[in-house]
Scaffold this active site. Sequence first.
Site, PDB file in Angstrom:
ATOM      1  CB  ALA A  63      -0.918   0.000   1.221  1.00  0.00           C
ATOM      2  N   GLY A 108       2.891  -5.788   1.427  1.00  0.00           N
ATOM      3  CA  GLY A 108       2.194  -6.463   0.336  1.00  0.00           C
ATOM      4  C   GLY A 108       3.123  -7.241  -0.573  1.00  0.00           C
ATOM      5  CD  GLU A 111      -0.100  -9.155   2.984  1.00  0.00           C
ATOM      6  OE1 GLU A 111      -0.812  -9.450   3.951  1.00  0.00           O
ATOM      7  OE2 GLU A 111      -0.275  -8.134   2.280  1.00  0.00           O
ATOM      8  CD  GLU A 131       1.827  -5.112   6.591  1.00  0.00           C
ATOM      9  OE1 GLU A 131       1.730  -5.440   5.404  1.00  0.00           O
ATOM     10  OE2 GLU A 131       2.610  -5.672   7.396  1.00  0.00           O
TER      11      GLU A 131
END
Length: 257
Positions: A63, A108, A111, A131
Amino acid sequence: MKFSYHRVQQKKDFAIVQIDNPPVNALSDEVKEELLTVLESLKKNNKAIILTGTGNKTFVAGADIKELGKLDENSGRKRVFRSKKLFSYIENYPIPIIAAVNAPALGGGFEVVMCCDICIAVKEARFGLPEVGIGVIPGGGGTQRLTNIISPGMAKLLIYTGKVIKADEALQLGIVQKVVEQEDLINEAEKMAVKVTQKAPLAIQYSKIAINEGLSANKEQGFDKEAELFSKLCATKDKNEGVHAFLEKRPPNFKGE
């Protein structure tokens, strides 16, 4: 086919997909949607995919922090479900995806790595889910997938502290399967892809299904799924070809049938 945020290089039986959204290859909504289109266009004529990033700053960034600051509960929910759509698609893609991690993979980006089947990383790569340091949790499946790869306790340590680990430590934990020099990354990923494409494609596909479904099932359900898929493969032309080739001491010629 030309894409705005991705470079695609077609090889004999596999393709190399580079996420190209400088300066940090951020996973914007546009990049997510286009990556779905890219992968969808490649799955019929390939037996493996190599996924990497351009440049050496970031493999894939998650993000945009400025965008994150604008989110409320409703917009946050929409954002994570867009991510979930892409990451689940990668995880359950019918052919193997090899992550070639060319630079740090945080948030991300990490991930994305966890959704891929195999990970090869450069020595300079770093991995982490930072995060909690900005008041949220991993939203693309990180809390769930990391505990399927490493111990729950270690996953909690990495998530609760936001610790960033080096490639060698990620290798020891089983997050990464091979660590290489920067200049060898794509060559090593291609070697891995070639090895995969030489095997029976249906057997690879069914192995992936058995492994993925087994991770979310109890042991007996996993055994049952494995037995079901094994039985189906016994009725395929590839099984017959593989057996005959072995007995005749020649390379098999698999057709995916």
